[in-house]
Design a protein around this motif. Structure first.
Motif, mmCIF file in Angstrom:
data_model
loop_
_atom_site.group_PDB
_atom_site.id
_atom_site.type_symbol
_atom_site.label_atom_id
_atom_site.label_comp_id
_atom_site.label_asym_id
_atom_site.label_seq_id
_atom_site.Cartn_x
_atom_site.Cartn_y
_atom_site.Cartn_z
ATOM 1 N N LEU A 77 1.060 -8.944 102.430
ATOM 2 C CA LEU A 77 0.928 -7.730 102.975
ATOM 3 C C LEU A 77 1.823 -6.666 102.698
ATOM 4 N N VAL A 78 1.614 -5.995 101.569
ATOM 5 C CA VAL A 78 2.866 -4.976 100.831
ATOM 6 C C VAL A 78 3.309 -4.113 101.838
ATOM 7 N N ASN A 79 2.337 -3.525 102.896
ATOM 8 C CA ASN A 79 2.918 -2.550 103.960
ATOM 9 C C ASN A 79 3.747 -2.979 104.659
ATOM 10 N N LEU A 80 3.606 -4.346 105.025
ATOM 11 C CA LEU A 80 4.318 -5.062 106.201
ATOM 12 C C LEU A 80 5.723 -5.850 105.431
ATOM 13 N N ALA A 81 5.330 -6.557 104.307
ATOM 14 C CA ALA A 81 6.323 -7.340 103.896
ATOM 15 C C ALA A 81 7.391 -6.582 102.865
ATOM 16 N N ALA A 82 6.843 -5.487 102.385
ATOM 17 C CA ALA A 82 7.964 -4.731 101.583
ATOM 18 C C ALA A 82 8.009 -3.028 102.312
ATOM 19 N N GLY A 83 7.803 -2.955 103.492
ATOM 20 C CA GLY A 83 7.703 -1.799 104.203
ATOM 21 C C GLY A 83 7.796 -1.683 105.825
ATOM 22 N N ASP A 84 7.591 -0.701 106.389
ATOM 23 C CA ASP A 84 7.679 -1.158 107.898
ATOM 24 C C ASP A 84 6.639 -1.028 108.576
ATOM 25 N N GLY A 85 5.410 -1.314 107.911
ATOM 26 C CA GLY A 85 3.871 -1.422 108.454
ATOM 27 C C GLY A 85 3.495 -0.100 108.717
ATOM 28 N N HIS A 86 2.254 -0.014 109.594
ATOM 29 C CA HIS A 86 1.553 1.305 109.660
ATOM 30 C C HIS A 86 2.578 2.200 110.371
ATOM 31 N N PRO A 87 2.352 3.494 110.554
ATOM 32 C CA PRO A 87 2.928 4.757 111.321
ATOM 33 C C PRO A 87 2.830 4.588 112.927
ATOM 34 N N ALA A 88 3.639 4.664 113.504
ATOM 35 C CA ALA A 88 3.746 4.573 115.008
ATOM 36 C C ALA A 88 2.732 5.207 115.529
ATOM 37 N N GLU A 89 2.114 6.398 115.163
ATOM 38 C CA GLU A 89 1.212 7.062 115.674
ATOM 39 C C GLU A 89 -0.282 6.503 115.506
ATOM 40 N N ASN A 92 9.748 2.398 93.177
ATOM 41 C CA ASN A 92 10.386 3.642 93.063
ATOM 42 C C ASN A 92 9.792 4.256 91.551
ATOM 43 N N LEU A 93 8.351 4.057 91.560
ATOM 44 C CA LEU A 93 7.504 4.647 90.278
ATOM 45 C C LEU A 93 6.754 5.782 90.806
ATOM 46 N N LEU A 94 6.268 6.260 89.930
ATOM 47 C CA LEU A 94 5.215 7.513 90.135
ATOM 48 C C LEU A 94 3.774 6.971 90.144
ATOM 49 N N SER A 105 7.583 -17.695 82.223
ATOM 50 C CA SER A 105 9.305 -17.406 82.913
ATOM 51 C C SER A 105 8.590 -16.575 84.028
ATOM 52 N N VAL A 106 9.391 -16.686 85.278
ATOM 53 C CA VAL A 106 9.243 -15.821 86.224
ATOM 54 C C VAL A 106 10.532 -15.369 86.884
ATOM 55 N N ARG A 107 10.956 -14.114 87.265
ATOM 56 C CA ARG A 107 12.032 -13.715 87.490
ATOM 57 C C ARG A 107 12.028 -12.491 88.301
ATOM 58 N N ALA A 108 12.797 -12.334 89.388
ATOM 59 C CA ALA A 108 13.079 -11.262 90.254
ATOM 60 C C ALA A 108 13.869 -9.867 89.607
ATOM 61 N N VAL A 109 12.827 -8.869 89.670
ATOM 62 C CA VAL A 109 13.267 -7.761 88.528
ATOM 63 C C VAL A 109 13.908 -6.677 89.703
ATOM 64 N N ARG A 110 13.662 -6.699 90.821
ATOM 65 C CA ARG A 110 14.008 -5.920 91.868
ATOM 66 C C ARG A 110 13.587 -6.277 93.313
ATOM 67 N N LYS A 111 14.393 -5.918 94.431
ATOM 68 C CA LYS A 111 13.907 -6.554 95.662
ATOM 69 C C LYS A 111 12.645 -6.521 95.905
ATOM 70 N N ASN A 112 11.681 -7.450 96.159
ATOM 71 C CA ASN A 112 10.475 -7.653 96.403
ATOM 72 C C ASN A 112 9.640 -7.377 95.090
ATOM 73 N N ASP A 144 3.149 3.532 101.114
ATOM 74 C CA ASP A 144 4.742 3.677 101.139
ATOM 75 C C ASP A 144 5.487 2.235 100.886
ATOM 76 N N GLY A 145 4.765 1.128 101.095
ATOM 77 C CA GLY A 145 5.337 -0.109 100.646
ATOM 78 C C GLY A 145 5.398 -0.181 99.148
ATOM 79 N N ILE A 146 4.437 0.277 98.461
ATOM 80 C CA ILE A 146 4.359 0.300 97.045
ATOM 81 C C ILE A 146 5.477 1.226 96.418
ATOM 82 N N MET A 147 5.563 2.391 96.811
ATOM 83 C CA MET A 147 6.405 3.465 96.305
ATOM 84 C C MET A 147 7.988 3.127 96.605
ATOM 85 N N ARG A 148 8.137 2.575 97.834
ATOM 86 C CA ARG A 148 9.781 2.476 98.063
ATOM 87 C C ARG A 148 9.892 1.158 97.286
#
Ligand SMILES: NC(=O)c1ccc[n+]([C@@H]2O[C@H](COP(=O)([O-])OP(=O)(O)OC[C@H]3O[C@@H](n4cnc5c(N)ncnc54)[C@H](O)[C@@H]3O)[C@@H](O)[C@H]2O)c1
Ligand SMILES: N[C@@H](CCSC[C@H]1O[C@@H](n2cnc3c(=O)[nH]cnc32)[C@H](O)[C@@H]1O)C(=O)O
Length: 411
Positions: free
Chosen positions: A333-345, A198-200, A307-314, A191-195
């Protein structure tokens, strides 16, 4: 966002996950009736987001005073933090993207409440208690630890005779690691990587560092998304498991040449370092879903980059000898720093364990050292979860028990 909007947004997030955490809700109701935590002070360092807030609320409703801060500078959601600060008997000190000094100051503020129970994710509170805040140790009844690496750290302290309090290894409950580490990380890392990108994923070569519980989950979901999965390991058994689960297995030195996306899940340092960056393909994407920001050696990558540059958020793009290497969420941690963490269930079971273990610590005098989650608590969480999912299972009939326990009719 105004303070009012922040609080409203945090309240909405907490309300949504609360309604998807049925086991924690049952425990919360019993805590409200029985007040098992009355008079206790609980200090917490966990990812401050909505599911954690649902746990904090349950503890406060059970009678405790709670102070909480984050366990990762990039996982705090400020709206949830603001909403928590409107609740009785709860104080939250976490702030998104805080600097290292602010991060450790907040840990001190939490400890200033003079807790008798701690809850950690990565052992930061316990480490502070054993170094700069040793005066507080005599007042501590015990602590809970949420994650694999935290428990490694605590067992190392115990082995050295350095651990001066009891700690319950919540991560090691079956209703925690078999679900949270595997299905939770399996889903939320992607979820974190895909959002973020935005790649396949389909058709890409995905390299997973480590085939423990997290690695198994991340690999399983990568396969499901249509990726060609390569696993790297240092443990022969886990490497064999990965192969027989259908993945390719090789050294990271080799895998580094083929990967389009890399995900580290080892809890170890330098899984990706200079020798790997040197041979990576142009456009490689690197993410960590294991521990802190140590699995990808960003110091070496920065030193190699022109060089280092930001190319998109995160996403930061490092230019290394004309190749672009993209690092997600600064290697945290990509799931928490770039997502909402684990699913609630999933967090429902992890945090049901936390709540029950806090009660266990409050009601029992434990010896210093690392303790397992009592088996009956683990089973109770599994039973409640099954019930909440409307699943009934069989029970052994007396003659089946007799057969299983006997030796006369075994052939
Ligand atoms: N992102 C999350 O939300 C999340 C969730 C749960 C756990 N974790 C963290 O993820 C990490 C892994 O947890 P786990 O429960 O899967 O642990 P685990 O012990 O089950 O698995 C770790 C695996 O990494 C392997 N490993 C160690 N060093 C390696 C190296 N140099 N190269 C290749 N493989 C190596 C080990 O052999 C092991 O199989 C821990 O740091 C844990 O705290 C993160
Ligand atoms: N604090 C360290 C250690 C790893 S956190 C890994 C733990 O986070 C927990 N976790 C994963 N997703 C969530 C979530 O959404 N909310 C709260 N905790 C979570 C999970 O139980 C796992 O054991 C760090 O930030 O690097």
């Amino acid at each position: 966002m105004s303070d009012k909007d922040l609080i409203e947004s945090g309240d909405m997030k907490i309300g949504w996950v609360r309604s998807h955490m049925p086991v924690l809700s049952i425990i919360r109701e019993s805590f409200e009736r029985e007040q098992p935590l009355k008079g206790h002070k609980i200090a917490m360092a966990l990812h401050v987001e909505a599911k954690t807030a649902a746990l904090v609320e349950a503890l406060a409703i059970g009678g405790a005073e709670v102070a909480i801060t984050g366990c990762n500078p990039l996982s705090t959601q400020d709206d949830v933090s603001a909403a928590l600060n409107t609740r009785d008997n709860i104080k939250c000190y976490a702030k998104y993207d805080c600097c290292s000094d602010e991060y450790y100051e907040a840990i001190d503020k939490v400890l200033d409440m003079k807790p008798d129970i701690t809850i950690d994710d990565g052992a930061d509170l316990i480490f502070k208690l054993h170094t700069e805040r040793t005066d507080l140790l005599p007042g501590i009844l015990g602590g809970c630890e949420e994650t694999t690496t935290g428990i490694h750290r605590l067992k190392a302290m115990e082995k050295d005779g350095a651990l001066k309090m009891p700690v319950v290894a919540v991560n090691d409950a079956m209703t925690k690691f078999l679900f949270d580490n595997r299905y939770g990380t399996g889903q939320s890392a992607w979820d974190g990587i895909m959002r973020t990108t935005n790649l396949l994923v389909a058709g890409k070569t995905v390299v997973i560092g480590g085939y423990g519980w997290c690695g198994k989950g991340v690999a399983m979901r990568a396969s499901g998304l249509g990726a060609d999965v390569i696993v790297t390991e240092i443990d022969p058994i886990r490497a064999l498991e990965a192969r027989m689960d259908g993945h390719r297995v090789m050294s990271m030195a080799e895998a580094a040449k083929y990967g389009d996306i890399f995900v580290t899940t080892t809890g170890n340092v330098d899984i990706l370092s200079k020798k790997h960056f040197e041979v990576m393909k142009d456009g490689a994407i690197l993410a960590n879903s294991g521990h802190f920001n140590v699995e990808i050696n960003l110091e070496e990558l920065t030193a190699m980059a022109s060089s280092v540059r930001a190319v998109r958020k995160n996403i930061k793009e490092y230019n290394v000898a004309g190749k672009r290497i993209n690092v997600l969420a600064d290697g945290r941690l990509v799931n928490l720093a770039a997502g909402d963490g684990h699913p609630a269930e999933v967090m429902d079971m992890s945090f049901a364990n936390q709540a029950l273990c806090v009660k266990y610590i409050a009601e029992n005098k434990l010896e210093n050292g690392v303790h397992p989650v009592p088996h009956d608590l683990d089973m109770y969480v599994a039973e409640l979860k099954l019930k909440s999912m409307g699943i009934e299972i069989d029970e052994l009939e007396p003659h089946q028990t007799e057969y299983m326990e006997g030796w006369e009719c075994g052939t």
